[in-house]
Design an enzyme around this catalytic site. Sequence first.
Site, PDB file in Angstrom:
ATOM      1  CB  THR A  85      -2.211 -25.514  25.825  1.00  0.00           C
ATOM      2  OG1 THR A  85      -1.232 -25.992  26.733  1.00  0.00           O
ATOM      3  CG2 THR A  85      -2.400 -26.455  24.670  1.00  0.00           C
ATOM      4  CG  HIS A 143      -0.442 -31.624  26.970  1.00  0.00           C
ATOM      5  ND1 HIS A 143      -0.130 -30.295  26.765  1.00  0.00           N
ATOM      6  CD2 HIS A 143      -1.723 -31.645  27.440  1.00  0.00           C
ATOM      7  CE1 HIS A 143      -1.179 -29.549  27.100  1.00  0.00           C
ATOM      8  NE2 HIS A 143      -2.152 -30.339  27.493  1.00  0.00           N
TER       9      HIS A 143
HETATM   10  P1  A3P Z   1      -2.564 -19.626  35.386  1.00  0.00           P
HETATM   11  O1  A3P Z   1      -3.074 -20.846  36.073  1.00  0.00           O
HETATM   12  O2  A3P Z   1      -1.188 -19.238  35.849  1.00  0.00           O
HETATM   13  O3  A3P Z   1      -3.498 -18.477  35.434  1.00  0.00           O
HETATM   14  P2  A3P Z   1      -2.861 -24.176  29.451  1.00  0.00           P
HETATM   15  O4  A3P Z   1      -3.640 -23.360  28.491  1.00  0.00           O
HETATM   16  O5  A3P Z   1      -1.588 -24.730  28.898  1.00  0.00           O
HETATM   17  O6  A3P Z   1      -3.716 -25.177  30.130  1.00  0.00           O
HETATM   18  O7  A3P Z   1      -2.354 -23.159  30.563  1.00  0.00           O
HETATM   19  C1  A3P Z   1      -3.256 -22.517  31.410  1.00  0.00           C
HETATM   20  C2  A3P Z   1      -2.615 -21.252  31.908  1.00  0.00           C
HETATM   21  O8  A3P Z   1      -2.646 -20.266  30.886  1.00  0.00           O
HETATM   22  C3  A3P Z   1      -3.371 -20.678  33.085  1.00  0.00           C
HETATM   23  O9  A3P Z   1      -2.390 -19.976  33.837  1.00  0.00           O
HETATM   24  C4  A3P Z   1      -4.342 -19.748  32.378  1.00  0.00           C
HETATM   25  O10 A3P Z   1      -4.891 -18.767  33.224  1.00  0.00           O
HETATM   26  C5  A3P Z   1      -3.444 -19.164  31.319  1.00  0.00           C
HETATM   27  N1  A3P Z   1      -4.160 -18.650  30.157  1.00  0.00           N
HETATM   28  C6  A3P Z   1      -5.294 -19.117  29.580  1.00  0.00           C
HETATM   29  N2  A3P Z   1      -5.637 -18.367  28.529  1.00  0.00           N
HETATM   30  C7  A3P Z   1      -4.704 -17.392  28.428  1.00  0.00           C
HETATM   31  C8  A3P Z   1      -4.533 -16.299  27.537  1.00  0.00           C
HETATM   32  N3  A3P Z   1      -5.384 -16.057  26.554  1.00  0.00           N
HETATM   33  N4  A3P Z   1      -3.449 -15.496  27.721  1.00  0.00           N
HETATM   34  C9  A3P Z   1      -2.579 -15.739  28.716  1.00  0.00           C
HETATM   35  N5  A3P Z   1      -2.694 -16.749  29.597  1.00  0.00           N
HETATM   36  C10 A3P Z   1      -3.751 -17.577  29.456  1.00  0.00           C
END
Ligand code: A3P
Length: 342
Positions: A85, A143
């Site tokens: 997200t 979500h």
């Molecule tokens: P991990 O816990 O596997 O590292 P959301 O944004 O839906 O809350 O998901 C969070 C997940 O996306 C986390 O994964 C986080 O580290 C990763 N995330 C956050 N920013 C990101 C980015 N710019 N590129 C790739 N993954 C990212």
Amino acid sequence: MASPSTFPENSDASVTILNEDQPKKPFNNIISTLPTERGWGTKHVVGYQGFWFPDYAPPAIISLQRHFKSIPNQTLLASHPKSGTTWLKALVFAITNQNNCSSDDANHPLLDKNPHELVPVLEFYAKVNPENPNPDLPIVATHIPYSSLPKPLVDSDSKIVYVARNPNDVLISYWLFSLKLRSKELPPLSLDVAYEAFCNGVSPYGSYWDHVLGYWNASLQFPEKVLFLNYDELKENGSQHVKRLADFLGHPFSPEQEEQGVVEKIISLCSFETLSNLEVNKTGVHSNGKRYVQNDVFFRKGKVGDWKNYLSKEMAEHLNGIVVEKFKGSGLKPFVLSSSTS
Ligand code: A3P
């Protein structure tokens, strides 16, 4: 973002609750009849309209279903939690604001604001504004499963972008996130309990597969309205999918922009490495209306396949097997259990 003075000093919690009871009140009669199971970050998950939600979500969903009004050209970013997200918010913000700020602008908003501050989550907005849950903003996020979205939103010209991620990484990312954000009076959730709940579809915003399939099917039925992206594929081939995203949003890159490397600049600005190393995302906090949240909790590793450090091969294969079975006949390519982290 909250000013430092409004964030409690010496707090080691990742979240600070602002006003826990207020938004539940208008819907207490309905909420009290809903089934509950053990929650992850919250005491319970609550069963509502075929899904399980953290206990704060159903009142917000009801408020949105009753009072949401769409505004022209609003884009909705949808996801199961921990599916990318934050990344999607950054990418869509950067793509759609190209005319106001170029991605190499030293004053780009993404450099001093967390993506969640720029793109609010409808459920949290609705908690604070239950009678008028209508943020007047071009990009909002949710979500909420497709089947429970407010009808005016589904019927409007709003475009929806969904991001999905492989279930094993979603499970691990969400479990670790819940441990950080859980109400401190709750005992820590063990991975075995979280795994079991996730496999049984009784996890927050679960079942995972129904969440993904709802948006997948909508993307097949309404390809002009719903775009389905995959975190793992975005990691693998960012430029192809960012161009797809820009085309879908009606902000295609011109040949000149492509030549100038604009696509790569946006990918770099929104990358895990760039965002997670910004001061605002290392030490800042933002308010989602319900609580102050530390920005760094949204950045952990950002890798595909980190589940290997937590789940046995058997556990991962079992969960993948469930998902493959559920996806059967949908045309949705099952996620591949990658052999290395990337
Ligand atoms: P991990 O816990 O596997 O590292 P959301 O944004 O839906 O809350 O998901 C969070 C997940 O996306 C986390 O994964 C986080 O580290 C990763 N995330 C956050 N920013 C990101 C980015 N710019 N590129 C790739 N993954 C990212």
